[in-house]
Design an enzyme around this catalytic site. Sequence first.
Site, PDB file in Angstrom:
ATOM      1  N   ASP A   1       4.956   4.396  23.024  1.00  7.50           N
ATOM      2  CA  ASP A   1       6.357   4.502  22.622  1.00  7.50           C
ATOM      3  C   ASP A   1       6.618   3.630  21.401  1.00  7.50           C
ATOM      4  OD1 ASP A   1       5.974   2.115  24.279  1.00  7.50           O
ATOM      5  OD2 ASP A   1       8.096   1.806  23.867  1.00  7.50           O
TER       6      ASP A   1
ATOM      7  N   THR B   1       2.513   8.066  32.700  1.00  9.37           N
ATOM      8  CA  THR B   1       2.424   6.742  33.296  1.00  9.37           C
ATOM      9  C   THR B   1       3.824   6.280  33.685  1.00  9.37           C
ATOM     10  OG1 THR B   1       2.746   5.502  31.245  1.00  9.37           O
ATOM     11  CG2 THR B   1       0.486   6.196  31.777  1.00  9.37           C
ATOM     12  N   GLU B   2       3.890   5.247  34.472  1.00  5.04           N
ATOM     13  CA  GLU B   2       5.180   4.682  34.878  1.00  5.04           C
ATOM     14  C   GLU B   2       5.967   4.217  33.652  1.00  5.04           C
ATOM     15  OE1 GLU B   2       6.697   0.792  37.371  1.00  5.04           O
ATOM     16  OE2 GLU B   2       4.802   1.724  37.939  1.00  5.04           O
ATOM     17  N   TYR B   3       5.283   3.552  32.736  1.00  6.12           N
ATOM     18  CA  TYR B   3       5.957   3.086  31.519  1.00  6.12           C
ATOM     19  C   TYR B   3       6.431   4.262  30.666  1.00  6.12           C
ATOM     20  CZ  TYR B   3       4.526  -1.689  32.466  1.00  6.12           C
ATOM     21  OH  TYR B   3       4.360  -2.915  33.040  1.00  6.12           O
ATOM     22  N   GLU B   4       5.609   5.255  30.558  1.00  7.83           N
ATOM     23  CA  GLU B   4       5.977   6.437  29.782  1.00  7.83           C
ATOM     24  C   GLU B   4       7.246   7.063  30.345  1.00  7.83           C
ATOM     25  OE1 GLU B   4       3.771  10.433  28.032  1.00  7.83           O
ATOM     26  OE2 GLU B   4       2.782   9.259  29.588  1.00  7.83           O
TER      27      GLU B   4
ATOM     28  N   LYS C   1       2.879  -9.182  18.315  1.00 10.46           N
ATOM     29  CA  LYS C   1       2.686 -10.310  17.404  1.00 10.46           C
ATOM     30  C   LYS C   1       1.341 -10.185  16.694  1.00 10.46           C
ATOM     31  CE  LYS C   1       5.589 -13.434  19.988  1.00 10.46           C
ATOM     32  NZ  LYS C   1       5.674 -14.671  20.773  1.00 10.46           N
TER      33      LYS C   1
ATOM     34  N   ASP D   1      -0.321  -1.866  26.189  1.00  9.91           N
ATOM     35  CA  ASP D   1       0.576  -2.890  25.676  1.00  9.91           C
ATOM     36  C   ASP D   1       0.426  -2.935  24.154  1.00  9.91           C
ATOM     37  OD1 ASP D   1       1.724  -5.381  24.870  1.00  9.91           O
ATOM     38  OD2 ASP D   1       1.365  -6.206  26.861  1.00  9.91           O
TER      39      ASP D   1
END
Length: 97
Positions: A40, A77-80, A8, A4
């Site tokens: 990313d 990864t899934e996010y990738e 912020k 993640d």
Amino acid sequence: NFSDPWPKKRYAKRRLSNTRFLEQYKEVLALDGQIQMKTDNAKLFAYSLLEFQNAGFQMIDVNVDYRKEPHPEDVQTEYEEKFIAKGQPIYRCVWKR
């Protein structure tokens, strides 16, 4: 690591490339060990490059569009996979102690 970005500023201490974590990595990483980071998020990548350098790690590889070429040895990864499908570049850097 495809973590993640915690975008912020007040959450910077939660980023896995924050100085606090880098010092912990030094304690558990073998002398010839490596840390491979993929993201990313361009801002997280830029932040991480500086943090690793300032913590005394040595960059041994960097790529700003890692998935432009196939890398079957590297699990996605899934996010990738989601970001690749959107056409976003994947940033990757490898560091050693």
